[in-house]
Scaffold this active site. Structure first.
Site, PDB file in Angstrom:
ATOM      1  N   ARG A  71       0.882  -1.175   0.000  1.00 17.60           N
ATOM      2  CA  ARG A  71       0.000   0.000   0.000  1.00 17.60           C
ATOM      3  C   ARG A  71       0.919   1.224   0.000  1.00 17.60           C
ATOM      4  NH1 ARG A  71       2.570   1.636   3.791  1.00 17.60           N
ATOM      5  NH2 ARG A  71       1.113   3.379   3.873  1.00 17.60           N
ATOM      6  N   GLY A  72       0.289   2.395  -0.157  1.00 19.63           N
ATOM      7  CA  GLY A  72       1.080   3.610  -0.317  1.00 19.63           C
ATOM      8  C   GLY A  72       1.149   3.928  -1.800  1.00 19.63           C
ATOM      9  N   ALA A  73       0.752   5.146  -2.160  1.00 21.45           N
ATOM     10  CA  ALA A  73       0.589   5.485  -3.581  1.00 21.45           C
ATOM     11  C   ALA A  73       1.835   5.184  -4.426  1.00 21.45           C
ATOM     12  CB  ALA A  73       0.180   6.954  -3.702  1.00 21.45           C
TER      13      ALA A  73
ATOM     14  N   ARG B 112      -7.108  -0.641  -7.185  1.00 22.45           N
ATOM     15  CA  ARG B 112      -7.482   0.400  -6.213  1.00 22.45           C
ATOM     16  C   ARG B 112      -7.744   1.712  -6.940  1.00 22.45           C
ATOM     17  NH1 ARG B 112      -4.537   0.734  -0.537  1.00 22.45           N
ATOM     18  NH2 ARG B 112      -6.516   1.748  -0.019  1.00 22.45           N
TER      19      ARG B 112
ATOM     20  N   GLN C 260      -1.814   1.671   9.977  1.00 23.44           N
ATOM     21  CA  GLN C 260      -0.510   1.884   9.324  1.00 23.44           C
ATOM     22  C   GLN C 260       0.452   2.664  10.216  1.00 23.44           C
ATOM     23  OE1 GLN C 260      -3.494   2.471   7.933  1.00 23.44           O
ATOM     24  NE2 GLN C 260      -3.511   2.031   5.740  1.00 23.44           N
TER      25      GLN C 260
ATOM     26  N   ASP D 222      -2.181  10.404  -1.804  1.00 18.13           N
ATOM     27  CA  ASP D 222      -2.491   9.411  -2.839  1.00 18.13           C
ATOM     28  C   ASP D 222      -2.846  10.063  -4.161  1.00 18.13           C
ATOM     29  OD1 ASP D 222      -3.054   8.155  -0.094  1.00 18.13           O
ATOM     30  OD2 ASP D 222      -2.882   6.441  -1.449  1.00 18.13           O
TER      31      ASP D 222
END
Lengths: 374, 374
Positions: free
Chosen positions: B46-48, B118, B225, B266
C-alpha cells in the site's frame, strides 16, 4: 432491554462489566469501598455520572462492612480489591475490634481510596462530598444506623440520576429536528449513568417524542466505548446507528452527513470549558468549521464551580498498554513510545449549548453557568 | 536495516506483506498481473508510490508470462490470484497458443486488472500509462523483447522513485527546525514507496542532515498503518517516535506539543486539493486552528492535472470488516451499520506547502502547480 448499569442486589452493589461488552454481558459484585474503587479504576464502570453513583454505594458498602466488623471483601466472582493495585493497605488488614473510632477511621480510608480511583470525573467528588455531608449529619448515631442512612442516600442518588437524565433528554430532544443525523463520541449512555444516559438519553427522548433520528458513533480508541457500548446500546433500542473510526468524523461532516453533535462530559469548568473523552475537542473544532451545532449533555453535578477554566482540570493519563492494541490483540511496533491522555478540554467558545436538567444554556459562559446555581 | 518494500528476485516480484507487520516480516512472491493486482487490492503493498511501482512490475510480469506461454501463476507461498476475487476470469484460462494476438489481448487484460485494483492512488494509473507508452513504442518487437523492455522500465521506475524521495527529503528537511516534534498520519514511509519514503523520507533526510527531530505517529485506524508501519520504520531508524490514537492529535496540538505536520498523499488535484488516508483532513483542520504548518510530501507522479478539484477524486470505500476490529479481534457491537471511506480530501487552503522533488510550493494553487510541469 432496559440497561441497569448499577443495581443493589443481595446487600451488594452489582455493576455490568463494561470491559467485556458487547462480547459478554456480566455483572460483577462489590462489597467494600476498596473493591468499588478498583472497579472504577479498572473501568468495569465508567462514565462520569455512573462513577458518582458507584462511589456513593462504595461509601455505603464500607459503612455496612465496618458496622458488621467484616474484613474487606472480594467480589463473589473474584473481582474486587486488587491487592497489587490496592492503594489502601490498611483496608486489607483485619480491623482491631469494633467501636466508633475504628468505624470513623475505616470510613475516612474508604473515602480516600474512592477519591483516588479516577481524577477527571467531578461527579466522583460531588458524590463523595454529598455522602460525607450525610455521614456527618448522623455522626451521633450508631454505625449500623449510619450505614442504613448512607445506603438510603446512595439509592436516592441513583434514582435522582435517572430523573435528571430524563429531564436533560426532554430539553435536548427539542434541539434535534426530525430526521437529524447526530454524531456522538465515546459513550454517554445508560452505561455511563444509572440509566437512560446523558447524550444517548437525548437520543432516547427524541425517539420517544416521535422523531426519526440516526446516530453516528465514533469508535473511540483506545477503550472503544463507541464501537462496543454506544453501538450496543443503540442497537438494543433499535435506534439506527452507524459506526465510524475516530478519524472519519471530519470527512462525514465535509460530505454534509452530520446535522448535529451531542456528547457527554466528565467535568465542566465555571467558564463552560468542557472536559470529555479524548477526541471530543477534535470533533468540536470540526463541527465549528462546518457550522454544525455542538451540544454537551451536562447534569449540574458535572459542573465544577471551583475550577475557573479547563486549564485547571486534571487530565488522567492511563496505561500505555491500552494504546498498544485492545485486550489480547497487540499491534503496535515494539520499542515505540506511547501517550495515553484519557480526556481533552473543549473551550466554551466551541460549545453551542450545555444541555442540563434545568434547561439548555446556549453559548455557555461563567455568567450563564452561575445563573443555573442561583 | 534498509527496508526493501519491493524487490526483483528470481524473475519474480517480491513484496513485504504489510498486513502482518510488525508481528511478522515476510516477502510474498508475484508472477502475473492478476496476482500483483490482488496483492494491491488486499494491501499486501500500500502507499501510492509503492502501488505505482508494483503495478509497473505487474505489467512486466504479465509480458514475461505471456511471452513464455505460462498459465497465470500463484505466489510460491500460495498468495497471488484469489480466484473468488479475480475480476479477470480470462486470465485463469490457459491461453490458446502463442502469437502476438494472444499476447496483445493478454496484455490488455493485464492492464485492466491492474487498473481495477485500487481507485484512489493516481500513481497506479500514472505507472500503467508509462508502461503502456513503452509497450506501444516496441509494438514491432517480439513478445520476448517487449517483456525485457517492460521489465527494464519497471526497474527504472523503482530506482527513480528512490531518487525522487531523496530529493523531496532534502527539500522537506529544510522546512524542519532542529528539535522539531513532527506529527504524521498513516505511513508515507519506505513501506509506502520503493524505499526512503515521502513524509518519512523528509524525517530521514532531516536526521541525515544532523537535525534532532522526533515523530508523533497517529495509529491510523482501521488498518493501523501508523501503529504498525510508521512506528516500526522509525524504531528501525532509531528516530524517536511516539504513538498516539487518531483522536489525540488535537489535544497534543492544544498542549503545544506539535511543531509541524508532514503527511503523504495518494492524489493531488490540479488546484492543490490533497487526497490522503482518512483522518488527514481532521489533522489539517486542527493544524490550521493552532497555526502549525501542514506539509504534504508529494512526488509529481501523485499530481493529477486531469482532475480540477478534490471533489472529483474517487474515494475508495473498503470492506466494513476492517472497522469491526483488527485481524481476528472483533469488538464492534453486532447489528451496527458501518462506514469505511479509506481516504478524505484536504482543501488546498489548509496546505502550507507541497514538498516535491522539484522543490516546495507554498500555499499551493492551480497556478503554482502548473508551473511545476512547465
Amino acid at each position: 432491554m432496559k440497561v441497569e448499569t448499577l443495581r443493589w442486589f443481595n446487600n451488594r452493589l452489582e455493576m455490568i462489566d463494561q470491559r467485556i461488552l458487547p462480547a459478554a454481558f456480566e455483572y460483577l459484585s462489590y462489597d467494600s469501598a476498596a473493591s468499588v474503587a478498583e472497579g472504577i479504576r479498572s473501568m468495569v464502570v465508567r462514565g462520569a455520572p455512573a462513577i458518582g453513583v458507584a462511589a456513593a454505594y462504595g461509601v455505603a458498602l464500607e459503612a455496612l462492612r465496618l458496622s458488621q466488623h467484616l474484613p474487606p471483601g472480594r467480589g463473589k466472582d473474584g473481582m474486587g480489591v486488587d491487592f497489587e493495585n490496592d492503594s489502601t493497605p490498611s483496608l486489607t488488614l483485619p480491623l482491631q475490634g469494633g467501636g466508633d473510632v475504628d468505624f470513623k477511621e475505616g470510613m475516612e480510608e474508604g473515602f480516600k481510596v474512592l477519591a483516588a480511583s479516577r481524577p477527571t470525573a467531578v461527579n466522583l467528588f460531588w458524590a463523595l462530598q454529598r455522602m460525607r455531608k450525610v455521614w456527618e449529619s448522623v455522626a451521633a448515631q450508631s454505625p449500623q444506623q449510619t450505614a442504613q442512612r448512607l445506603l438510603a442516600e446512595a439509592h436516592e442518588i441513583l434514582a435522582e440520576d435517572i430523573r435528571i437524565n430524563k429531564a436533560m433528554g426532554a430539553h435536548g430532544a427539542a434541539l434535534l429536528k426530525d430526521g437529524a443525523r447526530v454524531l456522538t463520541h465515546c459513550n454517554a449512555g445508560a452505561l455511563a449513568t444509572a440509566g437512560w444516559g446523558t447524550a444517548l438519553g437525548v437520543f432516547r427522548s427524541a425517539v420517544e417524542a416521535g422523531k426519526k433520528i440516526s446516530v453516528i458513533a465514533d469508535e473511540t480508541r483506545p477503550f472503544l466505548q463507541g464501537a462496543r457500548l454506544t453501538a450496543w446500546e443503540m442497537v438494543q433500542e433499535n435506534i439506527p446507528v452507524t459506526l465510524i473510526t475516530d478519524n472519519m468524523a471530519g470527512h462525514l461532516m465535509a460530505q454534509g452527513e452530520v446535522d448535529a453533535v451531542v456528547v457527554g462530559t466528565d467535568r465542566v469548568a465555571a467558564n463552560g470549558d468542557v472536559a470529555n473523552k479524548i477526541g471530543t475537542y477534535m470533533v468540536a473544532v470540526l463541527a465549528r468549521r462546518h457550522n454544525i451545532p455542538f451540544y454537551v449533555a451536562c447534569p449540574l453535578s458535572t459542573i465544577d464551580l471551583s475550577i475557573a477554566t479547563g486549564k485547571d482540570i486534571p487530565i488522567e493519563e492511563r496505561s500505555v498498554e491500552e494504546v498498544k492494541g485492545f485486550r489480547d490483540c497487540h499491534w503496535a511496533a515494539e520499542g515505540v513510545k506511547i501517550r495515553n491522555p484519557a480526556f481533552d478540554v473543549t473551550p466554551a467558545e466551541l460549545v453551542t449549548g450545555l444541555i442540563t436538567e434545568k434547561g439548555v444554556i446556549l453559548q455557555p459562559d461563567a455568567q450563564g453557568i452561575r445563573k443555573l446555581f442561583g
